[in-house]
Design an enzyme around this catalytic site. Sequence first.
Site, PDB file in Angstrom:
ATOM      1  N   LYS A  14      20.686  25.330 -27.195  1.00 22.72           N
ATOM      2  CA  LYS A  14      19.747  25.585 -26.093  1.00 22.72           C
ATOM      3  C   LYS A  14      20.279  26.667 -25.144  1.00 22.72           C
ATOM      4  O   LYS A  14      19.571  27.608 -24.809  1.00 22.72           O
ATOM      5  CB  LYS A  14      19.488  24.293 -25.300  1.00 22.72           C
ATOM      6  CG  LYS A  14      18.907  23.158 -26.140  1.00 22.72           C
ATOM      7  CD  LYS A  14      18.559  21.935 -25.298  1.00 22.72           C
ATOM      8  CE  LYS A  14      19.750  21.235 -24.686  1.00 22.72           C
ATOM      9  NZ  LYS A  14      20.674  20.600 -25.671  1.00 22.72           N
ATOM     10  N   ARG A  89      15.558  14.807 -19.863  1.00 23.58           N
ATOM     11  CA  ARG A  89      16.275  14.070 -20.908  1.00 23.58           C
ATOM     12  C   ARG A  89      15.864  12.601 -20.943  1.00 23.58           C
ATOM     13  O   ARG A  89      16.416  11.837 -21.736  1.00 23.58           O
ATOM     14  CB  ARG A  89      17.781  14.180 -20.685  1.00 23.58           C
ATOM     15  CG  ARG A  89      18.401  15.369 -21.424  1.00 23.58           C
ATOM     16  CD  ARG A  89      19.905  15.192 -21.481  1.00 23.58           C
ATOM     17  NE  ARG A  89      20.515  16.051 -22.451  1.00 23.58           N
ATOM     18  CZ  ARG A  89      21.253  17.121 -22.157  1.00 23.58           C
ATOM     19  NH1 ARG A  89      21.450  17.471 -20.920  1.00 23.58           N
ATOM     20  NH2 ARG A  89      21.813  17.827 -23.114  1.00 23.58           N
ATOM     21  N   ARG A 128      33.217  24.282 -30.192  1.00 24.41           N
ATOM     22  CA  ARG A 128      32.986  24.816 -28.844  1.00 24.41           C
ATOM     23  C   ARG A 128      34.018  24.257 -27.866  1.00 24.41           C
ATOM     24  O   ARG A 128      34.463  24.943 -26.957  1.00 24.41           O
ATOM     25  CB  ARG A 128      31.562  24.443 -28.400  1.00 24.41           C
ATOM     26  CG  ARG A 128      31.199  24.908 -27.007  1.00 24.41           C
ATOM     27  CD  ARG A 128      29.737  24.657 -26.692  1.00 24.41           C
ATOM     28  NE  ARG A 128      29.488  23.284 -26.268  1.00 24.41           N
ATOM     29  CZ  ARG A 128      28.274  22.784 -25.988  1.00 24.41           C
ATOM     30  NH1 ARG A 128      27.198  23.564 -26.098  1.00 24.41           N
ATOM     31  NH2 ARG A 128      28.109  21.548 -25.609  1.00 24.41           N
ATOM     32  N   ARG A 146      27.154  10.917 -26.415  1.00 21.08           N
ATOM     33  CA  ARG A 146      26.059  11.798 -25.988  1.00 21.08           C
ATOM     34  C   ARG A 146      24.890  11.697 -26.980  1.00 21.08           C
ATOM     35  O   ARG A 146      23.731  11.766 -26.587  1.00 21.08           O
ATOM     36  CB  ARG A 146      26.557  13.241 -25.847  1.00 21.08           C
ATOM     37  CG  ARG A 146      27.437  13.396 -24.601  1.00 21.08           C
ATOM     38  CD  ARG A 146      28.336  14.614 -24.658  1.00 21.08           C
ATOM     39  NE  ARG A 146      27.619  15.867 -24.611  1.00 21.08           N
ATOM     40  CZ  ARG A 146      28.178  17.041 -24.923  1.00 21.08           C
ATOM     41  NH1 ARG A 146      29.452  17.103 -25.293  1.00 21.08           N
ATOM     42  NH2 ARG A 146      27.465  18.148 -24.870  1.00 21.08           N
TER      43      ARG A 146
END
Length: 190
Positions: A14, A89, A128, A146
């Site tokens: 995103k 979310r 990442r 998550r």
Amino acid sequence: MITIVLFGKPGAGKGTQAAFLKEKYNLMHISTGDVFRFNLKNNTPLGEKAKTFIDNGELVPDEITIDMLRDEVEKNQDCNGFLFDGFPRTIKQAEALDELLLSKDWDLTATIALEADDNILVQRILERGKTSGRSDDQDELKIRNRYAEYNEKTAPLIDYYKAKNKYHAVNGIGTIEEITQRLSQVIDQL
Ligand code: C5P
Ligand code: MG
């Protein structure tokens, strides 16, 4: 006013795609995760409130996140449009966004999802994490948490937006350019 929600699981791309789309379509990019991290870094009261949740890979309570998002929109009202990344979310957040847009006489243009398989995404996030400096990117348990949060609280948004005819999805696997191209195709047809 263009208002686009960029949707997808953690690591779906995103933020990466938003960086291109905001230039191409002259949009204000609001990443709730980035706003939280800015507040964490600067030890603000908001950062204090959000810290433990973020560290554990949990969602910050709705009231905190919704207030923050509302502030960001209020601050940037003069822009050509918004690209929301990481918000909403939860269903509560989606309803708050609907209310906010309605209060401004704006409509949600679309939600566009980047789709990808969990296992690929967890690997991407771990990669990442080597450079992002994010504690929630470095620990596989936090990352898995998550995803658990996503499945429980965020995934229901797919049906929420489908019911409103606002849901579009593109394949999130490919080169950055390919994916920007896919997203642009959707946006150009809205
Ligand atoms: O979007 P991003 O992955 O950068 O978000 C990082 C963290 O920020 C999430 O794992 C969560 O703890 C918090 N967050 C949240 N609610 C949002 C967006 C982010 O709680 N709507
Ligand atoms: Mg992000």
